[in-house]
Each structure stands twice: as C-alpha cells, then as structure tokens.
Design a protein around this motif. Structure first.
Motif, PDB file in Angstrom:
ATOM      1  N   ALA A 223     -91.460 -55.791  52.951  1.00  0.00           N
ATOM      2  CA  ALA A 223     -91.695 -56.380  54.273  1.00  0.00           C
ATOM      3  C   ALA A 223     -92.833 -57.400  54.214  1.00  0.00           C
ATOM      4  N   ASN A 224     -93.880 -57.106  53.443  1.00  0.00           N
ATOM      5  CA  ASN A 224     -94.980 -58.065  53.318  1.00  0.00           C
ATOM      6  C   ASN A 224     -94.540 -59.325  52.580  1.00  0.00           C
ATOM      7  N   ALA A 225     -93.683 -59.170  51.583  1.00  0.00           N
ATOM      8  CA  ALA A 225     -93.195 -60.347  50.860  1.00  0.00           C
ATOM      9  C   ALA A 225     -92.372 -61.235  51.774  1.00  0.00           C
ATOM     10  N   PHE A 226     -91.498 -60.641  52.575  1.00  0.00           N
ATOM     11  CA  PHE A 226     -90.710 -61.457  53.499  1.00  0.00           C
ATOM     12  C   PHE A 226     -91.564 -61.990  54.646  1.00  0.00           C
ATOM     13  N   LEU A 227     -92.585 -61.245  55.042  1.00  0.00           N
ATOM     14  CA  LEU A 227     -93.516 -61.765  56.036  1.00  0.00           C
ATOM     15  C   LEU A 227     -94.223 -63.002  55.489  1.00  0.00           C
ATOM     16  N   ALA A 228     -94.667 -62.924  54.247  1.00  0.00           N
ATOM     17  CA  ALA A 228     -95.300 -64.086  53.616  1.00  0.00           C
ATOM     18  C   ALA A 228     -94.333 -65.262  53.550  1.00  0.00           C
ATOM     19  N   LYS A 229     -93.081 -64.973  53.235  1.00  0.00           N
ATOM     20  CA  LYS A 229     -92.089 -66.047  53.141  1.00  0.00           C
ATOM     21  C   LYS A 229     -91.807 -66.647  54.510  1.00  0.00           C
ATOM     22  N   ALA A 230     -91.834 -65.814  55.549  1.00  0.00           N
ATOM     23  CA  ALA A 230     -91.629 -66.328  56.911  1.00  0.00           C
ATOM     24  C   ALA A 230     -92.780 -67.252  57.314  1.00  0.00           C
ATOM     25  N   TYR A 231     -94.020 -66.843  57.029  1.00  0.00           N
ATOM     26  CA  TYR A 231     -95.160 -67.720  57.308  1.00  0.00           C
ATOM     27  C   TYR A 231     -95.037 -69.017  56.500  1.00  0.00           C
ATOM     28  N   LEU A 232     -94.711 -68.887  55.231  1.00  0.00           N
ATOM     29  CA  LEU A 232     -94.591 -70.054  54.363  1.00  0.00           C
ATOM     30  C   LEU A 232     -93.540 -71.014  54.903  1.00  0.00           C
ATOM     31  N   THR A 233     -92.395 -70.468  55.306  1.00  0.00           N
ATOM     32  CA  THR A 233     -91.305 -71.307  55.805  1.00  0.00           C
ATOM     33  C   THR A 233     -91.661 -71.943  57.134  1.00  0.00           C
ATOM     34  N   ARG A 234     -92.235 -71.156  58.042  1.00  0.00           N
ATOM     35  CA  ARG A 234     -92.609 -71.710  59.347  1.00  0.00           C
ATOM     36  C   ARG A 234     -93.646 -72.816  59.198  1.00  0.00           C
ATOM     37  N   GLY A 235     -94.487 -72.709  58.176  1.00  0.00           N
ATOM     38  CA  GLY A 235     -95.553 -73.684  57.999  1.00  0.00           C
ATOM     39  C   GLY A 235     -95.078 -75.108  57.799  1.00  0.00           C
ATOM     40  N   TYR A 236     -93.817 -75.300  57.401  1.00  0.00           N
ATOM     41  CA  TYR A 236     -93.260 -76.639  57.216  1.00  0.00           C
ATOM     42  C   TYR A 236     -92.546 -77.160  58.465  1.00  0.00           C
ATOM     43  N   THR A 237     -92.384 -76.316  59.493  1.00  0.00           N
ATOM     44  CA  THR A 237     -91.526 -76.657  60.622  1.00  0.00           C
ATOM     45  C   THR A 237     -92.312 -77.135  61.832  1.00  0.00           C
ATOM     46  N   PRO A 590     -79.017 -66.457  44.566  1.00  0.00           N
ATOM     47  CA  PRO A 590     -78.542 -67.224  45.734  1.00  0.00           C
ATOM     48  C   PRO A 590     -79.699 -67.680  46.601  1.00  0.00           C
ATOM     49  N   ARG A 591     -80.141 -68.954  46.432  1.00  0.00           N
ATOM     50  CA  ARG A 591     -81.352 -69.372  47.126  1.00  0.00           C
ATOM     51  C   ARG A 591     -81.625 -70.880  47.138  1.00  0.00           C
ATOM     52  N   ARG A 592     -81.127 -71.667  46.202  1.00  0.00           N
ATOM     53  CA  ARG A 592     -81.712 -72.984  45.951  1.00  0.00           C
ATOM     54  C   ARG A 592     -81.684 -73.899  47.168  1.00  0.00           C
ATOM     55  N   TRP A 593     -80.568 -73.933  47.923  1.00  0.00           N
ATOM     56  CA  TRP A 593     -80.513 -74.813  49.087  1.00  0.00           C
ATOM     57  C   TRP A 593     -81.653 -74.480  50.042  1.00  0.00           C
ATOM     58  N   TYR A 594     -81.950 -73.205  50.197  1.00  0.00           N
ATOM     59  CA  TYR A 594     -83.006 -72.775  51.105  1.00  0.00           C
ATOM     60  C   TYR A 594     -84.386 -73.175  50.594  1.00  0.00           C
ATOM     61  N   ASP A 595     -84.608 -73.132  49.303  1.00  0.00           N
ATOM     62  CA  ASP A 595     -85.893 -73.565  48.747  1.00  0.00           C
ATOM     63  C   ASP A 595     -86.138 -75.044  49.008  1.00  0.00           C
ATOM     64  N   LEU A 596     -85.101 -75.857  48.819  1.00  0.00           N
ATOM     65  CA  LEU A 596     -85.257 -77.295  49.041  1.00  0.00           C
ATOM     66  C   LEU A 596     -85.434 -77.613  50.516  1.00  0.00           C
ATOM     67  N   VAL A 597     -84.723 -76.896  51.370  1.00  0.00           N
ATOM     68  CA  VAL A 597     -84.863 -77.111  52.815  1.00  0.00           C
ATOM     69  C   VAL A 597     -86.260 -76.719  53.271  1.00  0.00           C
ATOM     70  N   ARG A 598     -86.719 -75.540  52.827  1.00  0.00           N
ATOM     71  CA  ARG A 598     -88.038 -75.062  53.260  1.00  0.00           C
ATOM     72  C   ARG A 598     -89.130 -76.059  52.933  1.00  0.00           C
ATOM     73  N   THR A 599     -89.118 -76.589  51.727  1.00  0.00           N
ATOM     74  CA  THR A 599     -90.186 -77.458  51.245  1.00  0.00           C
ATOM     75  C   THR A 599     -90.008 -78.919  51.657  1.00  0.00           C
ATOM     76  N   LYS A 600     -88.981 -79.184  52.456  1.00  0.00           N
ATOM     77  CA  LYS A 600     -88.684 -80.550  52.916  1.00  0.00           C
ATOM     78  C   LYS A 600     -88.308 -81.478  51.762  1.00  0.00           C
ATOM     79  N   GLN A 601     -87.754 -80.913  50.707  1.00  0.00           N
ATOM     80  CA  GLN A 601     -87.421 -81.686  49.515  1.00  0.00           C
ATOM     81  C   GLN A 601     -85.923 -81.880  49.331  1.00  0.00           C
ATOM     82  N   LEU A 602     -85.096 -81.406  50.269  1.00  0.00           N
ATOM     83  CA  LEU A 602     -83.656 -81.480  50.075  1.00  0.00           C
ATOM     84  C   LEU A 602     -83.181 -82.909  49.836  1.00  0.00           C
ATOM     85  N   VAL A 603     -83.470 -83.807  50.758  1.00  0.00           N
ATOM     86  CA  VAL A 603     -82.967 -85.180  50.655  1.00  0.00           C
ATOM     87  C   VAL A 603     -83.549 -85.864  49.431  1.00  0.00           C
ATOM     88  N   ARG A 604     -84.837 -85.736  49.249  1.00  0.00           N
ATOM     89  CA  ARG A 604     -85.493 -86.449  48.148  1.00  0.00           C
ATOM     90  C   ARG A 604     -84.948 -86.018  46.788  1.00  0.00           C
TER      91      ARG A 604
END
Length: 647
Positions: A223-237, A590-604
């Motif tokens: 739960a803490n790992a996914f909480l950290a990931k939620a904070y990390l992901t929200r931080g780009y939005t 199963p993850r790569r599209w989400y990693d690129l989207v999260r970091t705002k690197q998909l298009v680039r």
C-alpha cells in the motif's frame, strides 16, 4: 451508468475488451458468485467479496489484450501476428473509442468494495473487520488508480475522464458523469493511506486472503509503494500538490530503509528475480495470482485456446521459432533478411507457444536500453537468444550452394514436459553483433543478427516462462507481478530527480545497476556461448570489474542533473536515463505506456525512437479514449463526454 442488478450483486469478471489479436479471441463475462447486501455484514460475505475482486483482477491482467501496455511506446512495436487493433495503437493512426481498452468493467468491483466498506461495520470481530476493510480500501484505491491513469479526470483543460462512485449502488441508473481529477486522486490517496494503517506487514498463514501464507495480496509495504506511486504520478498532473514528489521520495526511502520489517530485499543476482521458485519471494511485492493449487484464487484450468484467468503474458513476445530456415543465401546481410522455409525446429513445451503479438523496438530496446550486454546481465536474463535443435531436419546450404553439417537434435525433447535441452546443436542463434558470411556458412543452423531483427524474428522474452506447463498449447500458471521491490528504488530515484536531489537519485539507480553486474557460472546455461559469461575462476574478478563499470559515470551524472525535458527534439536529460533503467529492470512487465505517460515523455520518446508512431502521436494520446460502451450506456442527463482529441 451504475452497474447493478436490482438487489442482488454479482461478482463478475472484468468485462474488458480484449484487443483484436489475430485469433480474435475475447474473454467473456462469467459470473462467479452472487452476494446480497446483507451478506456483506458477515465475515464470510466480506471475505468472499474481497476475494472475488482479487479473482477478477486475474481477468483484468490476462489475455492478449495486455498488448495495450506496450504498443505505442519506445520499447515495443506490434509483432507479425498482432492482428489489426494493436498496430493502430502502435501507429496512433485511427485510435477511437471502440478499439482501445475497455476496462470500465472494473466498476463492478468498485461497487463490491463500496458494499464491503458500507456494511462491514456490522462485523463484531474487530480483527477480522479491520483486515477486510483495509484490503477493500487498498483494492478500491488500486482500481481507481489504474482507471485514472488510463482515462484521466476532469481538469481545466480536459473535458472528460472517469466517474467517481464511493457508495454502494443498489439500483441501476443510466446517468453518469466524469469526476474532477483532484477528487479522484484525493480518494486514491485516502484509500491507500487508510489501508496502510491496518494491513499486515507480511503475508502469513493467518492472512484470510492467502492460501496458507502463499499469495501476494496487499501489505503495508504494498500500500505504501502504491501510495508513493500515486503521489509521484499526481505530481506531473494538473491536480498536483507542491509536496507530491517529496512524499513519494520519503515513502520509498522509508520502504528501503525498513525493508527487513516487510520481508523485502533485492536478490543478489538479477537472474534470480524471475525464477518461478522466487515468484513469492522477497523481491516481488504484489502479484496477480494464477496458481494451480491456490484454493482462494485458482479455479485454474489450462486450455489450449484460452479461458478465464489464464496468464498469457509469456506468449506475447515470443517469436515463431518454428518458421526460420537453416539455409544461407547470397546477400544474407542485406536488409530485409531473406530466410528459407526449411525449419530447424518444432514446437515443444520448453520453447513455448509463440504468439508474436509484440516485438522489441530495435532502435531503442536493443541499441540503447540493452546496448551493454557485457557489464549488465539484464539482457541475458531477459531474452532468449539461442534455440537448440529439437527435430530431425535436412542439412542446410551455404551461401555458395554447398551443404552445411547436419543439425543434431537434443536427446531430451519433450512435448509433454518443460525440459531444458541437455545436448544438441544450436539451430537458431541471435548474437549481439554482425558476423561474417564465413561464420554463417560454418554454422550448422541459422544466425540472425540485430540488423535483421524485425517484428517477426527477434529475441524472445523468457522471464515469464513456466516450467509447470505440460502441453505445447498451455499458457502459464505463474503470477503477473505488478509491484517489485526494484521499482521502489526506481520511484525513489525518479522522485528525487524531480526534486533536484541528484545525489540521492544516483544512489538508488546505482544499487540496481551494480546488482545487475553480478553473474554466476550457473547462469551460463541460459546464455548463448557467444555472450559474456563467467567461470568459477573468473567470477570474482569479473563481477568486481563489471560492478565498477556499472556505477554511473561522470558523464551520466551530468545527464542526470539536466531537468526533465518533455519537448520533442530536445537533447537527452536525466529522465531519459531513468526511463532506460526502468526498461532494463522491468522490461516485459505490463507498464511501459503508463511510465511514459506519467513522466510526460510519451510524445517525445515515441518521436525519438518509434518510427511507426512518430508521425501521428500527439499530446492527447496520453489518455485513452473513453470507451464507447460507457458513452452508449449513459442515456439520461448530459451525454457522457469523450476525452480531448478523440471523436
């Protein structure tokens, strides 16, 4: 669009649209159990509800539809047998509301969990109630996090997203609307935070959501790992809080520093990470289980043509090794490669069932991410690069028309058991460098070099092979791992990088990089003879030398200090280095599209590396379109809006 059937509740499997995959197989909805609202007020009812949701997740992460995690990224292209929809996702040409993943069926599970949270207060056993509610909160947060990463929520610039349902629905409705992105993340973070307070530190035999201590359901660390990931992901939005990256850095640091409390650690040898015996070991944190003998989550039946809850992950990136020939032809080094039809292989259990739905994207995966195959073991641990002859085949011809030596097949070939070849000639070899024609002519089998890799012939991802398979058409009973302890280090590096704490980011990256330098002589049996390997005599010095070489260099540290640049055409920056490390450590998950989207690197990065998707990818592709099934189901009130950019 509130999914409910009068007063009885049905735990249904995910109504996920399985993307067209050549065979056009679809997972059908299949009710597993009926729960009435008053049943939620009993320990047995709540356990059945939570177990049912875990069971449903097997459907969510099963099947060929998993290709949407990979297509349209820097890592992968569509394989030669990918069908029609996967290439659309990879090219970003023609994506619409009817041909992308429909995972809205997860709202059935959300409603189940809302029922648990609404009625569990009537359970008198405080210990049981606490465990059940904590699991329900984690699962609701997990599902909403998955949904919001896929479709988003309302913001100042985005007009659509997912609905937010937090109460148990007992009456069907044809009205619904998207929720604010801020509200969705608030609920996700609240659910994960409250789950942390009550979940167990480790999975034990007393855990009601495992089978005798086996399984990888939620714990405090998960739960803490996914909480950290939620904070990390929200931080780009657009919904970001000023301290999101700091919270992600602090949570991941705490997990690393207290790993012993949670029974977590990294394996010394990266090759050990993906061994079946370690599927429930110290490095895998959260699994979707498909086990044959687990009484809670199995119901596992191996079917040649598929079936509910069958793990198909291992077949997706497996080339059809039966097809290539052993004959050489003049001009063999020209691109594209011309291969004969004289096969040196037959399909057996060991080499697996080839679906060829995905292929590595050579310009990035081979030429950048896995370029170093000497100091870094992760290429050899990830890809199968040689195939031992398993059938009687006529001798091949040389480029000048001569006859090669005849291939000798392995003596222990089996069509009913997973048996590593103990002898036999190499029928197919994929070395890391080009070879001379003389080398090809002297080799009995077929040599395919990197410049000949395409979406049909390529090194196979072997991480997920299942030795328990007993038939050539079998899929896998191994779990799909959705959180590994190594990802905690990667998230820590990413969060610290975004905070400008370059030294801390480098420390976490170096832990993984230097772990990846470790080799043993036993690993050599899975590595082609042309690849780097160690012996008992050379192991100590080679590992020390390679570990030193894997530490980030001054040049790499300088790159790591360059802030995240999301503009197309920009020079390399620190995020590129971090994303490359994600690839090496977690390729195939199963993850790569989400990693690129999260970091705002998909298009680039699609424009940098994926020639097929580069001409069409746009910023709005960082969200999948709202599925047509949801839009059509909203018949009352305002029409459900589509995400920006889609029709």
């Amino acid at each position: 669009m509130r999914i409910f059937n009068k007063t009885s509740f049905v735990i249904a499997v995910l109504a996920m649209l399985m993307i067209d995959s050549g065979c056009k197989k679809v997972l059908n909805e299949s009710p597993r159990a009926g729960l009435y609202p008053n049943y939620f007020g009993t320990p047995g009812g709540v356990q059945a509800a939570v177990t049912g949701v875990y069971n449903d997740l097997r459907g969510a992460f099963s099947g060929e539809g998993l290709v949407f995690y990979y297509n349209g990224t820097d890592e992968n292209i569509s394989g030669g047998s990918a069908g029609t929809i996967a290439p659309i996702l990879n090219s970003y040409n023609g994506i619409n509301s009817s041909n992308t993943p429909d995972i809205m069926g997860l709202y059935v599970d959300i409603n189940t969990l809302n029922g648990v949270l609404q009625y569990a207060s009537s359970i008198t056993d405080v210990t049981a109630r606490t465990q059940y509610v904590a699991q329900a909160k984690f699962l609701r947060g997990f599902i909403y996090f998955y949904l919001v990463q896929t479709y988003g929520g309302l913001t100042a610039t985005q007009k659509s997203g997912i609905p937010l349902h937090t109460t148990f629905i007992t009456q069907a409705s044809s009205e619904d609307k998207p929720a604010q992105l801020t509200e969705i993340y608030d609920l996700i973070i609240q659910d994960f935070t409250e789950a942390v307070a009550a979940l167990p530190n480790t999975i034990t035999s007393s855990n009601p959501f495992s089978a005798g201590g086996v399984g990888k359901t939620a714990t405090v660390a998960v739960a803490n790992a996914f909480l950290a990931k939620a904070y990390l992901t929200r931080g780009y939005t657009e919904a970001k809080h000023a301290d999101d990256f700091q919270k992600a850095a602090d949570l991941t640091a705490a997990l690393i520093n207290n790993k012993g409390t949670y029974g977590l650690n990294l394996w010394q040898n990266y090759n050990d990470v993906h061994k079946p015996v370690n599927d429930y070991g110290k490095e895998n944190m959260f699994n979707i289980d498909y086990g044959i003998s687990d009484p809670q989550y199995s119901g596992y039946v191996q079917q040649g043509s598929g079936g509910y809850g069958i793990n198909q992950l291992y077949v997706l990136q497996r080339f059809n090794y039966v097809g290539p020939g052993v004959d050489n032809v003049a001009g063999i080094d020209a691109v594209p490669q011309k291969l004969s039809t004289k096969s040196g292989m037959l399909r057996d259990v060991y080499n697996g069932r080839p679906y060829t739905r995905l292929a590595p994207n050579v310009p990035y995966t081979m030429n950048v991410a896995f370029k170093d195959q000497v100091h870094d073991t992760r290429y050899d641990a990830t890809f199968q690069t040689f195939w031992i002859c398993n059938t009687n085949v006529a001798a091949g011809t040389t480029s000048t028309g001569g006859v090669k030596g005849k291939l000798i097949p392995a003596s222990n070939v089996s069509l009913s058991a997973f048996q590593r070849p103990i002898d036999g000639d190499t029928a197919i070899l994929m070395p890391s460098t080009d070879v001379t024609m003389a080398r090809r002519d002297a080799f009995k089998g077929l040599i395919v070099t990197p410049k000949q890799f395409n979406n049909t012939i390529f090194p196979t991802v072997k991480k997920f092979d299942d030795p328990a398979r007993t038939g050539i058409l079998d899929f896998s009973s191994r779990p799909i791992v959705l959180m590994r302890f190594s990802e905690v280090y990667l998230m820590n590096a990413e969060a610290n990088y975004m905070l400008g704490n370059i030294s801390a980011a480098a420390t976490s990256l170096n832990v993984l990089r230097q772990r990846a330098a470790y080799r043993t002589p036993a690993d050599a049996q899975t590595v082609a003879k042309n690849q780097f390997r160690v012996t008992e005599e050379t192991m100590s010095s080679a590992n020390a030398s390679n570990a030193a070489a894997m530490a980030l260099t001054s040049e790499q540290l300088s790159q790591l200090s360059i802030p995240n640049n999301t503009n197309s055409g920009g020079s390399l920056n620190g995020m590129d280095l971090i994303l490359e490390e994600y690839s090496r450590e977690l390729y195939g998950d199963p993850r790569r599209w989400y990693d690129l989207v999260r970091t705002k690197q998909l298009v680039r990065r699609v424009k940098m590396y994926n020639a097929i998707g580069a001409p069409n990818v746009q910023d709005f592709h960082a969200r999948r379109p709202i599925p047509q099934t949801l839009i059509d189901a909203v018949l009352s009130g305002p029409k459900y809006p589509q995400n920006n950019g889609y029709q």
